[in-house]
Design a protein around this motif. Structure first.
Motif, short mmCIF file in Angstrom:
data_model
loop_
_atom_site.label_atom_id
_atom_site.label_comp_id
_atom_site.label_asym_id
_atom_site.label_seq_id
_atom_site.Cartn_x
_atom_site.Cartn_y
_atom_site.Cartn_z
N LEU A 202 0.93 5.07 -1.73
CA LEU A 202 0.21 6.47 -1.29
C LEU A 202 1.30 7.07 -1.58
CD1 LEU A 202 -0.26 4.35 2.23
CD2 LEU A 202 -1.89 5.67 1.08
N PRO B 124 1.52 -1.59 0.11
CA PRO B 124 0.05 -0.02 0.16
C PRO B 124 0.95 1.17 0.23
CG PRO B 124 -0.70 -1.53 1.07
CD PRO B 124 0.38 -2.03 0.64
N GLN B 125 1.94 1.16 0.82
CA GLN B 125 3.01 2.43 0.35
C GLN B 125 3.17 2.77 -0.89
OE1 GLN B 125 7.15 0.90 2.29
NE2 GLN B 125 7.21 2.92 3.20
N ARG C 108 -7.41 -7.68 -1.49
CA ARG C 108 -7.35 -6.83 -0.36
C ARG C 108 -6.91 -5.63 0.09
NH1 ARG C 108 -9.30 -11.12 4.61
NH2 ARG C 108 -11.55 -11.83 3.06
N ARG C 109 -5.92 -5.71 -0.26
CA ARG C 109 -5.02 -3.87 -0.04
C ARG C 109 -5.53 -3.57 -0.70
NH1 ARG C 109 0.30 -7.33 -0.93
NH2 ARG C 109 -0.26 -9.08 0.75
N ILE C 110 -5.96 -3.12 -1.95
CA ILE C 110 -6.61 -2.08 -2.48
C ILE C 110 -8.09 -1.56 -1.74
CG2 ILE C 110 -8.05 -1.20 -4.25
CD1 ILE C 110 -4.81 -1.42 -5.26
N LYS C 111 -8.87 -2.88 -1.59
CA LYS C 111 -10.13 -1.94 -0.51
C LYS C 111 -9.58 -1.83 0.63
CE LYS C 111 -13.96 -3.19 1.53
NZ LYS C 111 -14.52 -2.75 0.99
N LEU C 112 -8.29 -2.22 1.76
CA LEU C 112 -7.78 -1.53 2.65
C LEU C 112 -7.82 -0.17 2.04
CD1 LEU C 112 -6.95 -1.56 4.90
CD2 LEU C 112 -4.90 -1.57 4.87
N LEU C 113 -6.94 0.28 0.81
CA LEU C 113 -6.85 1.68 0.84
C LEU C 113 -7.63 2.47 0.40
CD1 LEU C 113 -3.78 1.37 -1.69
CD2 LEU C 113 -3.39 2.07 0.62
N LYS C 114 -9.11 1.43 -0.19
CA LYS C 114 -9.83 2.50 -0.89
C LYS C 114 -11.10 1.97 1.11
CE LYS C 114 -10.90 1.38 -5.36
NZ LYS C 114 -11.27 2.48 -5.65
N GLU C 115 -10.86 1.96 1.70
CA GLU C 115 -11.30 1.93 3.13
C GLU C 115 -10.50 3.54 3.64
OE1 GLU C 115 -13.80 1.43 4.85
OE2 GLU C 115 -14.71 0.08 2.72
N ILE C 116 -9.26 3.59 3.44
CA ILE C 116 -8.85 4.79 4.40
C ILE C 116 -8.47 6.29 3.23
CG2 ILE C 116 -6.27 5.47 4.52
CD1 ILE C 116 -5.70 2.75 6.02
#
Lengths: 140, 380
Positions: free
Chosen positions: A52, A48-49, A83-91
């Protein structure tokens, strides 16, 4: 005033989407030069870094693109990436990043035409969305 | 099988009663040594301390409003390989939650550990605690717990408490082997201890204490307390969301950050031995700074501040247990616990993963399902 020229960073997997990009090239298909491809061995290695960093440095959008489900060269890296993209889309949206600025697609090695199509559509969408605000800020 | 026993409180001295309980734990076959919050021989900061000497336990002070660090990391040091004996650990609920996450990340183990939880009365920030002790001396802990236990459950929490404790809605020790119950009881007369695991039940049997049953008053007290805390928490989420809703606001929120990374050092679930932010990946070439300054008109130094905090959100928000040590560690009083808890609430909800609650649930980024999140794929 000239038309806004977005910068899009695309993390593409070696086995599917990058190969599709190659095919698009050898097939002489055209797509806008706004997309900077970064080849990775698998979308499962995109921390995810990386996303970002790209967005904070001023990329107008980030695309992560890998193999279709079931086609991953490493069996399941693309599911992990999802799953990581899902996480970033929450953040990210809570800090003012439009959800459209982070995208995930599956483009298979033989989908050269689809690759060019996705790039055309993506650039058009981001052009309409306008520049990423982070580009204009001092923040890194 | 759950059992419950009661402990008589002699001379209204709750601390001495708990010390006596810890001595009986170390004397039992269930533990060889105990890690408990203790006052050092010199100084007033209560620290997790390991001992097998019953006399040393006269320094145990588990009710002090002191929370210098999340002890989950210390318990990992004691259990990351077989310690060669049985260890009991006195932990706050948020410390247990952090430990649950760390065990999943293979940093510690429940195998030779007996966790003694407790109804958590909360704690002060470090500097507030030290001031409190300077004013009240040896009587500090008794003053604190008397006031905390006398408070109505639906009253506004004391301003002295650390923010994370004020809006903590999980103040009971889930996943402890035994729990020392205080709320809803007449703690001047007796307290109760109940087990939540087989290991805990064996301990209580070995101690041979009078059995009891938890009064309904406790359940009512807890309900009222958590309702109040949940309400405060929702308000905090709303305030923090409003204060950080945009890249410009985010910059303002973190404007006092000096990249000391204390929040990451204090964070129990940031477990990497070497954080990427201290590697040479961030030793930028001097010319890079000049290029940034040219392109962005100006560049604040040190750089990578927002990048660091957002990366931390991506790396640990799914494991955030809301202990508030990040805020405690910040030299410039940035409301970090509020920030991380607010975002963690969203990310943990998205993966239906309340961190620290279920030792069997796998961390979301370590697994996947083939048929999920199809809505985020594609560019339509």
């Amino acid at each position: 005033m000239s038309e806004f020229d977005p910068v899009i960073i695309a993390f593409v997997c070696n086995w599917c989407t990058y190969t599709a990009a190659d095919l698009a090239g050898t097939s002489r298909l055209t797509y806008p030069p706004n997309v900077r491809l970064i080849r990775v061995m698998c979308t499962g290695m995109v921390d995810p870094q990386y996303v970002l960093k790209a967005l904070l440095e001023g990329a107008d959008a980030v695309l992560v693109s890998g193999c279709h489900p079931g086609d991953c060269h490493y069996i399941n890296g693309n599911f992990k990436a999802r799953r990581r993209i899902k996480l970033l889309k929450e953040i990210l949206p809570r800090f003012g990043f439009d959800p459209q600025r982070l995208r995930l697609t599956w483009i298979g090695a033989s989908d050269g035409v689809q690759f060019a199509g996705v790039m055309n559509d993506l650039v058009a969408q981001i052009r309409q969305l306008g520049p990423n605000q982070a580009k204009l800020q001092m923040v890194i | 099988m759950a059992t419950c026993v009661k402990l008589k409180v002699n001379g209204k001295d709750l601390i001495a009663t708990l010390q006596e309980f810890y001595r009986s734990v170390v004397a039992s076959p269930m533990a060889d040594q105990i890690l408990a919050p203790m006052l050092p021989a010199n100084g007033s900061m209560v620290m997790p301390t390991l001992t097998e000497d019953p006399d040393m336990l006269a320094a145990a002070d588990p009710l002090a409003p002191s929370f210098p660090l999340n002890s989950a990391k210390m318990v990992c040091r004691l259990t990351r390989t077989d310690p060669g004996g049985e260890i009991a650990a006195v932990m706050r609920p948020c410390e247990i939650r952090a430990f649950v996450e760390l065990v999943k990340l293979k940093q510690g183990s429940f195998d030779r550990l007996l966790i003694i939880g407790m109804d958590c009365l909360g704690a002060f920030r470090n500097r507030d605690y030290l001031k409190f002790v300077a004013t009240n001396g040896k009587d500090s802990s008794r003053q604190f717990y008397s006031q905390a236990l006398a408070a109505k459950p639906d009253a506004d929490p004391s301003d002295q408490l650390a923010p994370a404790c004020r809006f903590c809605d999980q103040p009971t020790a889930a996943n402890a082997d035994v729990v020392v119950a205080l709320w809803g009881l007449d703690c001047e007369q007796e307290i109760m201890i109940y087990s939540q695991s087989d290991k805990g039940a064996r301990l209580l049997e070995a101690l041979n204490l009078e059995t009891a049953s938890l009064p309904d008053a406790r359940e009512r007290y807890l309900q009222s307390l958590t309702d109040k805390r949940k309400q405060l928490r929702q308000q905090m989420y709303a305030d923090t969301t409003a204060a950080t809703g945009g890249i410009d606001k985010l910059g303002a929120y973190f404007c006092a950050c000096v990249n000391c990374y204390n929040c990451r050092v204090a964070c129990p679930v940031c477990y990497c031995r070497e954080c990427v932010f201290v590697t040479d990946a961030f030793d930028h070439e001097p010319s890079r700074y000049m290029a940034w300054a040219r392109r962005k008109k100006a560049v604040k130094m040190p750089t990578d501040t927002i990048f660091y905090h957002l990366t931390r959100l991506a790396h640990m928000s799914l494991a955030c247990v809301g202990c508030g040590q990040c805020s405690n560690a910040c030299p410039n009083d940035i409301p970090l616990a509020e920030f991380f808890c607010t975002v963690a609430a969203d990310t943990q909800k998205a993966f239906d993963y309340p961190a620290g609650s279920d030792p069997r649930a796998k961390p979301p980024l370590t697994e996947f399902r083939e048929d999920e999140f199809s809505e985020i794929v594609g560019i339509d």
